[in-house]
Motif scaffolding. Sequence first.
Motif, PDB file in Angstrom:
ATOM      1  N   MET A 220       0.856  -1.188   0.000  1.00  0.00           N
ATOM      2  CA  MET A 220       0.000   0.000   0.000  1.00  0.00           C
ATOM      3  C   MET A 220       0.889   1.234   0.000  1.00  0.00           C
ATOM      4  N   ARG A 221       0.430   2.283  -0.676  1.00  0.00           N
ATOM      5  CA  ARG A 221       1.176   3.527  -0.647  1.00  0.00           C
ATOM      6  C   ARG A 221       0.787   4.308   0.596  1.00  0.00           C
ATOM      7  N   ALA A 222       1.771   4.657   1.404  1.00  0.00           N
ATOM      8  CA  ALA A 222       1.504   5.450   2.605  1.00  0.00           C
ATOM      9  C   ALA A 222       1.429   6.934   2.275  1.00  0.00           C
ATOM     10  N   ALA A 223       2.032   7.342   1.152  1.00  0.00           N
ATOM     11  CA  ALA A 223       2.034   8.749   0.753  1.00  0.00           C
ATOM     12  C   ALA A 223       2.240   8.801  -0.753  1.00  0.00           C
ATOM     13  N   PRO A 224       1.896   9.921  -1.396  1.00  0.00           N
ATOM     14  CA  PRO A 224       2.127  10.025  -2.836  1.00  0.00           C
ATOM     15  C   PRO A 224       3.591   9.794  -3.172  1.00  0.00           C
ATOM     16  N   LEU A 225       3.823   9.091  -4.260  1.00  0.00           N
ATOM     17  CA  LEU A 225       5.187   8.798  -4.674  1.00  0.00           C
ATOM     18  C   LEU A 225       5.814  10.007  -5.351  1.00  0.00           C
ATOM     19  N   ALA A 226       7.130  10.099  -5.241  1.00  0.00           N
ATOM     20  CA  ALA A 226       7.858  11.119  -5.977  1.00  0.00           C
ATOM     21  C   ALA A 226       7.648  10.894  -7.471  1.00  0.00           C
ATOM     22  N   GLU A 227       7.600  11.985  -8.228  1.00  0.00           N
ATOM     23  CA  GLU A 227       7.283  11.895  -9.652  1.00  0.00           C
ATOM     24  C   GLU A 227       8.234  10.960 -10.394  1.00  0.00           C
ATOM     25  N   ASN A 228       9.510  10.963 -10.016  1.00  0.00           N
ATOM     26  CA  ASN A 228      10.483  10.190 -10.776  1.00  0.00           C
ATOM     27  C   ASN A 228      10.407   8.689 -10.538  1.00  0.00           C
ATOM     28  N   ILE A 229       9.638   8.242  -9.539  1.00  0.00           N
ATOM     29  CA  ILE A 229       9.542   6.802  -9.317  1.00  0.00           C
ATOM     30  C   ILE A 229       8.117   6.274  -9.500  1.00  0.00           C
ATOM     31  N   ARG A 230       7.180   7.146  -9.887  1.00  0.00           N
ATOM     32  CA  ARG A 230       5.821   6.666 -10.131  1.00  0.00           C
ATOM     33  C   ARG A 230       5.826   5.694 -11.306  1.00  0.00           C
ATOM     34  N   PRO A 231       5.110   4.592 -11.183  1.00  0.00           N
ATOM     35  CA  PRO A 231       5.093   3.630 -12.291  1.00  0.00           C
ATOM     36  C   PRO A 231       4.392   4.167 -13.537  1.00  0.00           C
ATOM     37  N   VAL A 232       3.409   5.063 -13.358  1.00  0.00           N
ATOM     38  CA  VAL A 232       2.792   5.733 -14.499  1.00  0.00           C
ATOM     39  C   VAL A 232       2.715   7.211 -14.188  1.00  0.00           C
ATOM     40  N   ARG A 233       2.789   8.012 -15.228  1.00  0.00           N
ATOM     41  CA  ARG A 233       2.771   9.466 -15.050  1.00  0.00           C
ATOM     42  C   ARG A 233       2.257  10.109 -16.335  1.00  0.00           C
ATOM     43  N   PRO A 234       1.816  11.347 -16.283  1.00  0.00           N
ATOM     44  CA  PRO A 234       1.298  12.001 -17.482  1.00  0.00           C
ATOM     45  C   PRO A 234       2.318  12.044 -18.607  1.00  0.00           C
TER      46      PRO A 234
ATOM     47  N   LEU B 112      10.776  -6.520  -3.564  1.00  0.00           N
ATOM     48  CA  LEU B 112      10.367  -5.394  -2.733  1.00  0.00           C
ATOM     49  C   LEU B 112      10.763  -4.052  -3.337  1.00  0.00           C
ATOM     50  N   SER B 113      11.925  -4.032  -3.992  1.00  0.00           N
ATOM     51  CA  SER B 113      12.397  -2.767  -4.560  1.00  0.00           C
ATOM     52  C   SER B 113      11.558  -2.319  -5.754  1.00  0.00           C
ATOM     53  N   LEU B 114      10.870  -3.263  -6.408  1.00  0.00           N
ATOM     54  CA  LEU B 114      10.085  -2.934  -7.594  1.00  0.00           C
ATOM     55  C   LEU B 114       8.601  -2.767  -7.309  1.00  0.00           C
ATOM     56  N   MET B 115       8.196  -2.973  -6.066  1.00  0.00           N
ATOM     57  CA  MET B 115       6.769  -2.968  -5.766  1.00  0.00           C
ATOM     58  C   MET B 115       6.094  -1.648  -6.129  1.00  0.00           C
ATOM     59  N   GLN B 116       6.801  -0.552  -5.972  1.00  0.00           N
ATOM     60  CA  GLN B 116       6.193   0.753  -6.232  1.00  0.00           C
ATOM     61  C   GLN B 116       6.534   1.300  -7.611  1.00  0.00           C
ATOM     62  N   THR B 117       7.652   0.918  -8.171  1.00  0.00           N
ATOM     63  CA  THR B 117       8.085   1.516  -9.429  1.00  0.00           C
ATOM     64  C   THR B 117       7.667   0.720 -10.653  1.00  0.00           C
ATOM     65  N   GLU B 118       7.357  -0.550 -10.504  1.00  0.00           N
ATOM     66  CA  GLU B 118       7.045  -1.416 -11.640  1.00  0.00           C
ATOM     67  C   GLU B 118       5.566  -1.776 -11.702  1.00  0.00           C
ATOM     68  N   TYR B 119       4.882  -1.663 -10.578  1.00  0.00           N
ATOM     69  CA  TYR B 119       3.507  -2.139 -10.488  1.00  0.00           C
ATOM     70  C   TYR B 119       2.563  -1.000 -10.088  1.00  0.00           C
ATOM     71  N   VAL B 120       1.340  -1.054 -10.630  1.00  0.00           N
ATOM     72  CA  VAL B 120       0.297  -0.079 -10.320  1.00  0.00           C
ATOM     73  C   VAL B 120      -0.774  -0.768  -9.485  1.00  0.00           C
ATOM     74  N   TYR B 121      -1.173  -0.144  -8.389  1.00  0.00           N
ATOM     75  CA  TYR B 121      -2.165  -0.730  -7.487  1.00  0.00           C
ATOM     76  C   TYR B 121      -3.448   0.097  -7.510  1.00  0.00           C
ATOM     77  N   PRO B 122      -4.599  -0.537  -7.723  1.00  0.00           N
ATOM     78  CA  PRO B 122      -5.858   0.204  -7.719  1.00  0.00           C
ATOM     79  C   PRO B 122      -6.217   0.693  -6.329  1.00  0.00           C
ATOM     80  N   VAL B 123      -6.990   1.761  -6.283  1.00  0.00           N
ATOM     81  CA  VAL B 123      -7.420   2.335  -5.018  1.00  0.00           C
ATOM     82  C   VAL B 123      -8.748   1.729  -4.566  1.00  0.00           C
ATOM     83  N   VAL B 124      -9.704   1.597  -5.486  1.00  0.00           N
ATOM     84  CA  VAL B 124     -11.015   1.079  -5.100  1.00  0.00           C
ATOM     85  C   VAL B 124     -11.276  -0.341  -5.585  1.00  0.00           C
TER      86      VAL B 124
END
Length: 514
Positions: free
Chosen positions: A22-36, A449-461
């Motif tokens: 789970m994300r405890a806080a918004p990710l830094a832009e440079n490590i978000r798995p998807v971005r605009p 563990l190192s790729l959990m936030q940068t490689e994968y996208v987790y739904p909120v709802v």
Amino acid sequence: MSIVEAPQTSRRSGGRAARVAMRAAPLAENIRPVRPGLPGGQYKPLTEAGVRRIHEAALDALENIGLANAPKSGIEIMTGAGAILGEDGRIRFPRALVEDMLAVAARDITLYGRDPKYDMELSGTRVYFGTAGAAVHIVDVEKREYRESTAKDLFNAAQLVHHLDNIHFFQRAMVCRDVGDNFLMDINTLYGCCAGTSKHVGTSFSDPSHVEGCFDLIHMMAGGEDKWRARPFVSNSNCFVVPPMKFAEESCITMEACIRAGMPILLLSAGQAGATAPAPLATAIVQAVAECLAGVVYVNAMAPGHPAIFGTWPFVSDLRTGAMSGGSGEQALLTAGCAQMHQFYRLPGGAAAGIADSKLPDMQAGWEQAISNVMAGLSGLNMVYEAVGMHASLLGFCLESLVLGDDLLGQVQRCVRGIDVTEDSVSLETMRSVCMGGPGHYLGDPQTLSLMQTEYVYPVVADRTSPKEWAEIGKPDLIAKAIERKNRILSEAGGPLFDRVTDLAVREKFKIYF
């Protein structure tokens, strides 16, 4: 990043701690798995020969059929650049003129947000998702009914978009049916959108005479005309043509006024295949391309290099009934094919995707929205309009669908991003250590563990629990979770995103309905 701790269920599983993130806080832009602005372009429904054939057919249509009903000012602008006014009143466009105007047309443009962090760079195959449309109803999912949309509904939709990371811009999505005066409707539309989000906003004007007053409001919101012209944060969605192959006179006059005022233009051609556009998908694209190329000539003859989006939006008919079918596979193909044409001309382009024919956010809506959004993203469409929230073939807009659509677009953008093949990602060191003397699984491995936030996208709802876990937590319903998140965002969003002085000044000058 935080890992949800839970008792170890088995040695083989490695426990929930190793598999639930789970994300405890918004990710830094440079490590978000998807971005605009992720680059698409992997999917191409048209061959290179097909693209060239459509281009040639569009030029032939402009040269031989031309467009009717241009306003007097438009005739002067276009014939002054080399277009030909025939005795039949139609304006025809020599091939050389179209090529000359394409040569000076704006490329690699930026659509600004009021907050610079939301600026969108429209170049190459960068992809951005947002809303659009003119729904006349709001979908009440709790009552399972439709009611007329209001100015407050529009403001709420803008607030939601502001807090949903995977929706990158907010174009007017519904009509303020509670505002009877058309000028005040345009004012409330514009202010409702901008008061709800500092992302880029798209709007339209119902009458050319309203443009001047609306720009008074825009300058108030920007802090002055000079600041507006430096960073125009609103674009004009302009249906400058009425397919097939006719100019919309009032919209053209509005477009001219917006160009003079420094506003980016969406050149919008919205024929319906089988009705106001030819039934063959390829020829529907030909007509849309021809109409938008006429717009390119119009804009650049008036103001060379003015920022304009090539808005080929051919829609689809269900030929059994003639009704629009925006959620069809044919619609997805049309949109992806249009993206290829935008790239052929190297012009910033936009088209429609994500429309649901379904009346509610159900399984039908899910597949309709997902298929066309994925294909639009993979095709590298710069601006994906109507990507979320739209039901009943553009007649209804649903706030809960915005929330659900944020999850959906997260998955869509992950598909657009594709698979990263690097020396690290294909290294065999982790595989070797796991298989040769290791635990025999990758759960809890440092690489995992190192790729959990940068490689994968987790739904909120969306729900990914097991049936047992789902029962233990009360069998949560997807729509109920969307309602809960919607209400939470709106309760925390507060009022308009303008300082109190500006908001009071606007309300003193104009009647605001929310």
